[in-house]
Motif scaffolding. Structure first.
Motif, PDB file in Angstrom:
ATOM      1  N   UNK A  19      11.692  13.834  10.796  1.00 60.82           N
ATOM      2  CA  UNK A  19      12.766  13.306   9.930  1.00 60.82           C
ATOM      3  C   UNK A  19      12.733  11.782  10.385  1.00 60.82           C
ATOM      4  N   UNK A  20      12.929  11.835  11.656  1.00 59.58           N
ATOM      5  CA  UNK A  20      13.131  10.429  12.251  1.00 59.58           C
ATOM      6  C   UNK A  20      12.088   9.603  11.798  1.00 59.58           C
ATOM      7  N   UNK A  21      10.660  10.015  11.908  1.00 55.03           N
ATOM      8  CA  UNK A  21       9.378   9.314  11.516  1.00 55.03           C
ATOM      9  C   UNK A  21       9.617   8.755  10.152  1.00 55.03           C
ATOM     10  N   UNK A  59      22.368   6.519  13.478  1.00 52.66           N
ATOM     11  CA  UNK A  59      23.586   6.769  12.864  1.00 52.66           C
ATOM     12  C   UNK A  59      23.309   7.974  11.792  1.00 52.66           C
ATOM     13  N   UNK A  60      22.369   7.935  11.145  1.00 50.74           N
ATOM     14  CA  UNK A  60      22.247   9.092  10.163  1.00 50.74           C
ATOM     15  C   UNK A  60      21.949  10.379  10.779  1.00 50.74           C
ATOM     16  N   UNK A  61      21.127  10.480  11.833  1.00 49.71           N
ATOM     17  CA  UNK A  61      20.712  11.504  12.646  1.00 49.71           C
ATOM     18  C   UNK A  61      21.984  12.268  13.254  1.00 49.71           C
ATOM     19  N   UNK A  62      23.076  11.496  14.173  1.00 48.33           N
ATOM     20  CA  UNK A  62      24.131  11.631  14.645  1.00 48.33           C
ATOM     21  C   UNK A  62      25.241  12.366  13.697  1.00 48.33           C
ATOM     22  N   UNK A  63      25.333  11.729  12.470  1.00 47.00           N
ATOM     23  CA  UNK A  63      26.276  12.065  11.516  1.00 47.00           C
ATOM     24  C   UNK A  63      25.692  13.398  11.039  1.00 47.00           C
ATOM     25  N   UNK A  64      24.503  13.646  10.573  1.00 40.91           N
ATOM     26  CA  UNK A  64      24.013  14.766  10.157  1.00 40.91           C
ATOM     27  C   UNK A  64      24.245  16.101  11.356  1.00 40.91           C
ATOM     28  N   UNK A  65      24.088  15.915  12.681  1.00 40.60           N
ATOM     29  CA  UNK A  65      24.272  16.756  13.601  1.00 40.60           C
ATOM     30  C   UNK A  65      25.686  17.040  13.583  1.00 40.60           C
ATOM     31  N   UNK A  66      26.672  15.993  13.569  1.00 40.49           N
ATOM     32  CA  UNK A  66      28.143  16.466  13.871  1.00 40.49           C
ATOM     33  C   UNK A  66      28.538  17.282  12.481  1.00 40.49           C
ATOM     34  N   UNK A  67      28.162  16.961  11.329  1.00 38.57           N
ATOM     35  CA  UNK A  67      28.690  17.586  10.121  1.00 38.57           C
ATOM     36  C   UNK A  67      28.066  19.108  10.197  1.00 38.57           C
ATOM     37  N   UNK A  68      26.909  19.090  10.477  1.00 42.14           N
ATOM     38  CA  UNK A  68      26.488  20.564  10.397  1.00 42.14           C
ATOM     39  C   UNK A  68      26.857  21.492  11.391  1.00 42.14           C
ATOM     40  N   UNK A 119      34.356  22.108  21.451  1.00 41.39           N
ATOM     41  CA  UNK A 119      33.131  22.226  22.179  1.00 41.39           C
ATOM     42  C   UNK A 119      31.778  22.289  21.344  1.00 41.39           C
ATOM     43  N   UNK A 120      31.747  22.853  20.450  1.00 40.39           N
ATOM     44  CA  UNK A 120      30.579  22.978  19.480  1.00 40.39           C
ATOM     45  C   UNK A 120      29.945  21.599  19.106  1.00 40.39           C
ATOM     46  N   UNK A 121      30.885  20.798  18.298  1.00 38.54           N
ATOM     47  CA  UNK A 121      30.275  19.552  17.818  1.00 38.54           C
ATOM     48  C   UNK A 121      30.045  18.839  18.879  1.00 38.54           C
ATOM     49  N   UNK A 122      30.834  18.836  20.080  1.00 35.94           N
ATOM     50  CA  UNK A 122      30.548  17.965  21.153  1.00 35.94           C
ATOM     51  C   UNK A 122      29.132  18.074  21.713  1.00 35.94           C
ATOM     52  N   UNK A 123      29.053  19.581  21.889  1.00 33.41           N
ATOM     53  CA  UNK A 123      27.756  19.869  22.447  1.00 33.41           C
ATOM     54  C   UNK A 123      26.388  19.482  21.408  1.00 33.41           C
ATOM     55  N   UNK A 124      26.768  19.695  20.470  1.00 30.89           N
ATOM     56  CA  UNK A 124      25.478  19.291  19.413  1.00 30.89           C
ATOM     57  C   UNK A 124      25.311  17.726  19.213  1.00 30.89           C
ATOM     58  N   UNK A 125      26.439  17.133  19.291  1.00 32.35           N
ATOM     59  CA  UNK A 125      26.511  15.566  19.509  1.00 32.35           C
ATOM     60  C   UNK A 125      25.728  15.127  20.580  1.00 32.35           C
ATOM     61  N   UNK A 126      25.758  15.708  21.517  1.00 25.35           N
ATOM     62  CA  UNK A 126      25.227  15.632  22.955  1.00 25.35           C
ATOM     63  C   UNK A 126      23.754  15.573  22.756  1.00 25.35           C
ATOM     64  N   UNK A 127      23.055  16.693  22.114  1.00 28.36           N
ATOM     65  CA  UNK A 127      21.677  16.720  21.929  1.00 28.36           C
ATOM     66  C   UNK A 127      21.271  15.881  20.903  1.00 28.36           C
ATOM     67  N   UNK A 128      22.213  15.533  19.924  1.00 24.96           N
ATOM     68  CA  UNK A 128      21.821  14.759  18.593  1.00 24.96           C
ATOM     69  C   UNK A 128      21.798  13.224  19.297  1.00 24.96           C
ATOM     70  N   UNK A 177      20.632  12.765  22.354  1.00 24.40           N
ATOM     71  CA  UNK A 177      19.186  12.917  23.282  1.00 24.40           C
ATOM     72  C   UNK A 177      18.150  12.492  22.358  1.00 24.40           C
ATOM     73  N   UNK A 178      18.144  13.289  21.359  1.00 21.58           N
ATOM     74  CA  UNK A 178      17.058  13.596  20.142  1.00 21.58           C
ATOM     75  C   UNK A 178      16.762  12.122  19.584  1.00 21.58           C
ATOM     76  N   UNK A 179      17.935  11.444  19.144  1.00 25.22           N
ATOM     77  CA  UNK A 179      18.068  10.152  18.529  1.00 25.22           C
ATOM     78  C   UNK A 179      17.988   8.921  19.168  1.00 25.22           C
ATOM     79  N   UNK A 180      18.089   9.255  20.523  1.00 22.50           N
ATOM     80  CA  UNK A 180      18.171   7.817  21.486  1.00 22.50           C
ATOM     81  C   UNK A 180      16.798   7.109  21.446  1.00 22.50           C
ATOM     82  N   UNK A 181      15.679   7.662  21.151  1.00 22.61           N
ATOM     83  CA  UNK A 181      14.601   7.042  21.315  1.00 22.61           C
ATOM     84  C   UNK A 181      14.126   6.551  19.994  1.00 22.61           C
TER      85      UNK A 181
END
Length: 88
Positions: A1-3, A17-26, A72-81, A83-87
């Motif tokens: 999706x990022x590509x 921004x898009x990826x992190x928003x999706x992660x937090x909403x889901x 804690x659940x959205x915080x944990x998901x945001x942390x992985x989001x 990491x994933x979208x940082x690059x």
């Protein structure tokens, strides 16, 4: 999706921004669903199998633990989001 986003011209900031928003909403939707199931399940089990259980079980809601897991659940998901979208 990022590509895909990058291929259509999105900047790294847009992808982030898009990826992190999706992660937090889901994660928030999943937290609400999980909290609902987790809060209801003890009552359902006792209602359905209470007479079969060898010990008396009194189901109860624990708002402090439910609130903690909801936070804690959205915080944990945001942390992985992050990491994933940082690059991107």
């Amino acid at each position: 999706m990022i590509a895909t986003f990058k291929a259509v011209g999105a900047t790294g900031r847009d992808v982030f921004t898009i990826y992190l928003t999706q992660v937090i909403v889901l994660a928030t939707i999943g937290s609400v669903m999980g909290l609902t199931a987790g809060a209801a399940l003890p009552f359902i089990v006792v209602g359905a199998f209470g007479s079969l259980l060898p010990l008396p079980v009194v189901p109860a809601l624990h708002p402090d633990e439910l609130a903690l897991s909801f936070i804690l659940r959205p915080v944990d998901r945001a942390r992985f989001g992050l990491w994933r979208s940082a690059g991107a």
